[in-house]
Write an enzyme that holds these catalytic residues in place. Structure first.
Site: not given
Ligand code: 13P
Length: 258
Positions: A15, A17, A98, A100, A172, A178, A217
């Site tokens: 991904n 992003k 996701h 985010e 996730e 991250g 990660s």
């Protein structure tokens, strides 16, 4: 020994992003060549929407996907992108829900479910993301939160028997994304088993064929242990999918698990 459906190939998805301009196509080509050397692994990239078409033209072995789509097929939604457009640009899958997107755009499970159904109708396959925050984990709520996300985000499938071909789930944990702080393998195993239970409840036997990916990660050092864990069908990789140097060892680690 992994207790998995024999037809389940490891699925390694990058991904990107909001990273990537045309110069990144060279990385995509190298990743594509690596996928060719690891035929037992399904490899895919989800670049920014601007690169879907060029990336599709640059690769032959890997899947190409979007990172989001609108709930509607078309219409007056300035700046948004429909599933039909992603498919038209060359995407074969889309990542939905996701964390985010849930955080930055207020996406609820109901919105993710609506997007999922639109994307399926457009012929895309899905990676539906779920995951708890650190506060939710610390409060002992992780399984309940993730379970509710699975229940609320899953699309109604026209042909539930095809679930394994149409749908993957990515677990996730938000606190692992991250941050360099990867979830403990034993916690991943527990959560993947809980997600599997929800899938079986919703889809019956077909729920056994849905791949459950881990994300957060993942890197060259931890990939082998995560991918070897019970119930882990692959990885959704952010930062470590941006360079061949970081991503290829993850594909290779999956290759040993196929
Ligand atoms: P990182 O691998 O950078 O932690 O990102 C994970 C992720 O969010 C993939 O969708």
């Amino acid at each position: 020994m992994k207790e998995q459906n024999a037809v389940m190939r490891p699925y390694i998805v990058g991904n990107w992003k909001m990273n990537g301009v045309k110069a990144m196509l060279a990385e995509a080509r190298a990743i594509d060549r690596a996928a060719g050397r690891n035929p037992g692994v399904d490899v895919a990239l989800a670049p920014p929407a601007t690169l879907i078409g060029p990336l599709r033209d640059a690769v032959t072995m890997i899947g190409v996907g979007g990172q989001d789509c609108h709930t509607a097929e078309k219409g007056a939604h300035t700046g948004d992108m429909s599933a039909v457009m992603l498919a038209d640009a060359g995407a074969d899958f889309v990542i939905l829900g996701h964390s985010e997107r849930r955080r930055d755009h207020g996406e609820t499970d109901a919105v993710v479910k609506a997007k999922a159904e639109t994307a399926l109708a457009a012929g895309l396959t899905l990676i539906v993301c779920v995951g708890e925050t650190l506060a939710e984990r610390d409060a002992g709520q992780a399984e309940a939160i993730v379970g509710a996300q699975v229940d609320g985000s899953l699309p109604v499938l026209a042909d539930p028997a095809s679930a394994g071909l149409r749908l993957a789930i990515a677990y996730e944990p938000v606190w692992a994304i991250g941050t360099g702080r990867v979830a403990a393998v034993e916690d991943v195993v527990v959560m993947h088993a809980a997600i599997r239970e929800r899938l079986m409840a919703a889809l019956g036997e077909a729920g056994a064929a849905v791949r459950i990916l881990y994300g957060g990660s993942v890197n060259a050092e931890n990939a082998a242990a995560l991918l070897a864990a019970e119930g882990v069908g692959g990885a959704l990789v952010g930062g470590a999918s941006l360079t061949t140097e970081a991503f290829l060892p993850i594909i290779a680690a999956a290759s040993h698990e196929d």
